[in-house]
Write a protein that holds these residues in place. Structure first.
Motif, short mmCIF file in Angstrom:
data_model
loop_
_atom_site.label_atom_id
_atom_site.label_comp_id
_atom_site.label_asym_id
_atom_site.label_seq_id
_atom_site.Cartn_x
_atom_site.Cartn_y
_atom_site.Cartn_z
N ARG A 55 14.87 15.79 -30.15
CA ARG A 55 15.55 14.56 -30.60
C ARG A 55 16.20 14.74 -31.97
O ARG A 55 17.30 14.26 -32.21
CB ARG A 55 14.57 13.39 -30.59
CG ARG A 55 14.23 12.96 -29.17
CD ARG A 55 13.26 11.83 -29.10
NE ARG A 55 13.12 11.41 -27.71
CZ ARG A 55 12.18 10.59 -27.28
NH1 ARG A 55 11.31 10.07 -28.13
NH2 ARG A 55 12.12 10.27 -26.02
N LYS A 56 15.53 15.45 -32.84
CA LYS A 56 16.10 15.75 -34.16
C LYS A 56 17.35 16.60 -34.00
O LYS A 56 18.38 16.36 -34.65
CB LYS A 56 15.06 16.46 -35.03
CG LYS A 56 15.57 17.00 -36.35
CD LYS A 56 15.83 15.94 -37.37
CE LYS A 56 16.10 16.59 -38.73
NZ LYS A 56 16.49 15.63 -39.73
N ALA A 57 17.29 17.62 -33.12
CA ALA A 57 18.44 18.49 -32.90
C ALA A 57 19.64 17.72 -32.38
O ALA A 57 20.77 17.91 -32.83
CB ALA A 57 18.06 19.61 -31.93
N ILE A 58 19.41 16.84 -31.42
CA ILE A 58 20.50 16.03 -30.87
C ILE A 58 21.12 15.16 -31.96
O ILE A 58 22.34 15.08 -32.09
CB ILE A 58 19.99 15.19 -29.68
CG1 ILE A 58 19.64 16.11 -28.50
CG2 ILE A 58 21.03 14.15 -29.27
CD1 ILE A 58 18.85 15.42 -27.40
N MET A 59 20.28 14.52 -32.76
CA MET A 59 20.78 13.67 -33.84
C MET A 59 21.59 14.47 -34.86
O MET A 59 22.69 14.07 -35.26
CB MET A 59 19.61 12.96 -34.54
CG MET A 59 20.05 11.98 -35.60
SD MET A 59 18.76 11.58 -36.79
CE MET A 59 18.62 13.10 -37.70
N GLU A 60 21.06 15.62 -35.27
CA GLU A 60 21.74 16.45 -36.27
C GLU A 60 23.06 16.99 -35.73
O GLU A 60 24.06 17.05 -36.44
CB GLU A 60 20.84 17.58 -36.72
CG GLU A 60 19.62 17.14 -37.50
CD GLU A 60 19.94 16.65 -38.90
OE1 GLU A 60 20.87 17.18 -39.54
OE2 GLU A 60 19.24 15.74 -39.37
N ASN A 61 23.08 17.39 -34.47
CA ASN A 61 24.30 17.89 -33.84
C ASN A 61 25.37 16.81 -33.83
O ASN A 61 26.53 17.06 -34.16
CB ASN A 61 23.99 18.38 -32.43
CG ASN A 61 25.24 18.72 -31.65
OD1 ASN A 61 25.69 17.92 -30.82
ND2 ASN A 61 25.80 19.88 -31.91
N ARG A 62 24.98 15.61 -33.47
CA ARG A 62 25.95 14.50 -33.43
C ARG A 62 26.45 14.13 -34.82
O ARG A 62 27.62 13.87 -35.02
CB ARG A 62 25.31 13.28 -32.77
CG ARG A 62 25.16 13.44 -31.28
CD ARG A 62 24.53 12.23 -30.65
NE ARG A 62 24.41 12.42 -29.21
CZ ARG A 62 23.53 11.81 -28.45
NH1 ARG A 62 22.67 10.95 -28.99
NH2 ARG A 62 23.49 12.05 -27.16
#
Length: 140
Positions: A55-62
């Motif tokens: 979830r952190k990775a998805i948020m940071e990518n976006r």
């Protein structure tokens, strides 16, 4: 049982120089979930709880547009796998069981989940990544 496994050297070498928010032996008080991943990031999260890292990775990518590559247990039955799929991740299957720098193969298959960046530095990543893979194939 420990959740702290070293990334196999051949794989770690591909991502040398990338930000690692989940290092093998972090400094006391370091929490990669509380840092910004504004640059290209490779993360080998704890296998016992990858969902918070996904979830952190998805948020940071976006938010920041960096490419984020995660080394994960290959398990398409999980909520975090569905979330990665919905986020547009690419999945690369590791064709051999990783050993995590031990003499024993893992009891499960692994994969790389790639959240492709959307900033201008990404073209360089994919050409470099392709060159690294070609070099590994030649040396195998």
């Amino acid at each position: 049982m420990s959740d702290n496994y070293e990334t196999d050297k051949w794989l770690a070498n591909i991502f040398a120089g990338w930000y690692d928010p989940c290092p093998l032996n972090p400094e006391p008080k370091f929490d990669g979930l509380l840092t910004d991943w504004k640059i290209n990031t490779f993360v080998n999260p704890p296998y016992s709880n990858p969902k918070v890292w996904v979830r952190k990775a998805i948020m940071e990518n976006r938010e920041y547009g960096a490419t984020i590559v995660m080394l994960l247990k290959m398990d398409s039955s999980t909520i975090w796998f569905r979330e990665l799929t919905e986020a547009g991740a690419h999945f690369l299957w590791v064709n051999k069981r990783l050993k995590h720098c031990t003499k024993s193969a893992a009891a499960f298959p692994s994969m790389l989940a790639v959240l492709e960046g959307h900033n201008h530095k990404q073209e360089k990543f994919f050409s470099t990544f392709s060159e690294e893979i070609d070099q590994i194939k030649l040396n195998s």
